[in-house]
Scaffold this motif. Structure first.
Motif, PDB file in Angstrom:
ATOM      1  N   SER A  60     -12.705   6.845   0.179  1.00  0.00           N
ATOM      2  CA  SER A  60     -13.005   5.468  -0.226  1.00  0.00           C
ATOM      3  C   SER A  60     -11.766   4.592  -0.061  1.00  0.00           C
ATOM      4  O   SER A  60     -10.633   5.032  -0.271  1.00  0.00           O
ATOM      5  CB  SER A  60     -13.465   5.445  -1.682  1.00  0.00           C
ATOM      6  OG  SER A  60     -13.588   4.112  -2.140  1.00  0.00           O
ATOM      7  N   ASP A  61     -12.010   3.330   0.342  1.00  0.00           N
ATOM      8  CA  ASP A  61     -10.872   2.427   0.563  1.00  0.00           C
ATOM      9  C   ASP A  61     -10.617   1.512  -0.641  1.00  0.00           C
ATOM     10  O   ASP A  61      -9.880   0.530  -0.535  1.00  0.00           O
ATOM     11  CB  ASP A  61     -11.096   1.587   1.818  1.00  0.00           C
ATOM     12  CG  ASP A  61     -12.373   0.764   1.741  1.00  0.00           C
ATOM     13  OD1 ASP A  61     -13.031   0.796   0.691  1.00  0.00           O
ATOM     14  OD2 ASP A  61     -12.712   0.093   2.741  1.00  0.00           O
ATOM     15  N   GLN A  62     -11.218   1.805  -1.765  1.00  0.00           N
ATOM     16  CA  GLN A  62     -10.985   0.995  -2.955  1.00  0.00           C
ATOM     17  C   GLN A  62      -9.550   1.171  -3.458  1.00  0.00           C
ATOM     18  O   GLN A  62      -9.081   2.292  -3.629  1.00  0.00           O
ATOM     19  CB  GLN A  62     -11.970   1.384  -4.063  1.00  0.00           C
ATOM     20  CG  GLN A  62     -13.415   1.011  -3.752  1.00  0.00           C
ATOM     21  CD  GLN A  62     -14.344   1.352  -4.898  1.00  0.00           C
ATOM     22  OE1 GLN A  62     -13.958   2.045  -5.829  1.00  0.00           O
ATOM     23  NE2 GLN A  62     -15.571   0.848  -4.841  1.00  0.00           N
ATOM     24  N   GLY A  63      -8.896   0.060  -3.659  1.00  0.00           N
ATOM     25  CA  GLY A  63      -7.533   0.085  -4.152  1.00  0.00           C
ATOM     26  C   GLY A  63      -6.486   0.298  -3.085  1.00  0.00           C
ATOM     27  O   GLY A  63      -5.284   0.301  -3.381  1.00  0.00           O
ATOM     28  N   ASP A  64      -6.903   0.473  -1.830  1.00  0.00           N
ATOM     29  CA  ASP A  64      -5.942   0.669  -0.743  1.00  0.00           C
ATOM     30  C   ASP A  64      -5.261  -0.646  -0.390  1.00  0.00           C
ATOM     31  O   ASP A  64      -5.841  -1.732  -0.557  1.00  0.00           O
ATOM     32  CB  ASP A  64      -6.638   1.215   0.508  1.00  0.00           C
ATOM     33  CG  ASP A  64      -6.887   2.704   0.416  1.00  0.00           C
ATOM     34  OD1 ASP A  64      -6.222   3.358  -0.406  1.00  0.00           O
ATOM     35  OD2 ASP A  64      -7.748   3.214   1.154  1.00  0.00           O
ATOM     36  N   GLN A  69      -6.876  -0.215   4.654  1.00  0.00           N
ATOM     37  CA  GLN A  69      -8.268  -0.649   4.746  1.00  0.00           C
ATOM     38  C   GLN A  69      -8.651  -0.940   6.195  1.00  0.00           C
ATOM     39  O   GLN A  69      -9.736  -0.572   6.641  1.00  0.00           O
ATOM     40  CB  GLN A  69      -8.484  -1.896   3.882  1.00  0.00           C
ATOM     41  CG  GLN A  69      -8.392  -1.640   2.382  1.00  0.00           C
ATOM     42  CD  GLN A  69      -8.581  -2.910   1.570  1.00  0.00           C
ATOM     43  OE1 GLN A  69      -8.892  -3.962   2.117  1.00  0.00           O
ATOM     44  NE2 GLN A  69      -8.383  -2.812   0.259  1.00  0.00           N
TER      45      GLN A  69
END
Length: 220
Positions: A60-64, A69
């Motif tokens: 998952s790219d959340q918080g990247d 991203q």
């Protein structure tokens, strides 16, 4: 050290066959894959790294951060084969429109495009938007005379084929040259078909022969 020893063959006499002595362990434990022309420790490390990168890109790219991203978005776009098939040649046609179309894949390029076409503008677009250098290569790098500053370099770009030899030598080079020309012809025909332009094989072949002639002059 253990890896180096493992890749050696201490049973071999180094005075008679030093290569077997130094690399015999590696040869006994590794076979060159059918998909490769070579196989070394660097190839193994590259394969291992690709597996690691695949795992990272699929998380998952959340918080990247933004750079991560972008990398994951690019990876997902390449893996989405159904969307790629659905879009078909549309991305290529859009790219051609940005650079002023392709005369061989246009019905009336000389009348509609040529009067307003600027080579300087199109070269800059191809460089900035597509990272493609044509005729002239320009880049910013350290000044050879003063490493504390950067300057603009102007150089010759790479050729359409890997090297100058492909344009002039015979044998395998000539076969590649013929295949290269046929590839250009095939692509031009496909684009004309996608743009619903009438089929004109002789025109396409003549135009691509001119392109090949120009590339050959540049290579020379």
């Amino acid at each position: 050290a253990a890896r180096i020893i493992q890749n050696m063959d201490p049973t071999a006499d180094p005075c008679k066959d030093f290569y077997q002595y130094a690399c015999g362990g590696w040869l006994n434990r590794h076979v060159i894959p059918e998909t490769s022309s070579r196989y070394s420790i660097f190839d193994i490390l590259r394969d291992e790294l690709e597996i690691i990168l695949k795992g990272v890109l699929e998380t998952s790219d959340q918080g990247d951060r933004e750079a991560f991203q972008k990398a994951k978005i690019l990876y997902k776009s390449c893996m989405n084969e159904s969307l790629i098939e659905q879009r078909d040649s549309l991305p290529l046609l859009e790219a051609l429109t940005m650079v002023g179309d392709w005369p061989v894949a246009s019905a009336d390029w000389n009348k509609t495009k040529e009067p307003n076409w600027s080579m300087e503008e199109k070269l800059s677009i191809m460089n900035s938007r597509f990272n493609k250098r044509v005729l002239i290569d320009m880049f910013v790098w350290n000044d050879d005379r003063d490493s504390s500053r950067h300057i603009i370099y102007i150089d010759q770009p790479s050729l359409g084929m890997p090297s100058r030899d492909y344009y002039f030598n015979g044998g395998n080079y000539q076969r590649v040259r013929e295949a290269y020309l046929q590839f250009m012809i095939t692509i031009a025909k496909m684009i004309r078909e996608d743009k619903n332009i009438s089929k004109d094989d002789s025109f396409v072949r003549e135009e691509m022969a001119k392109v090949m002639e120009l590339e050959t002059e540049i290579a020379n």
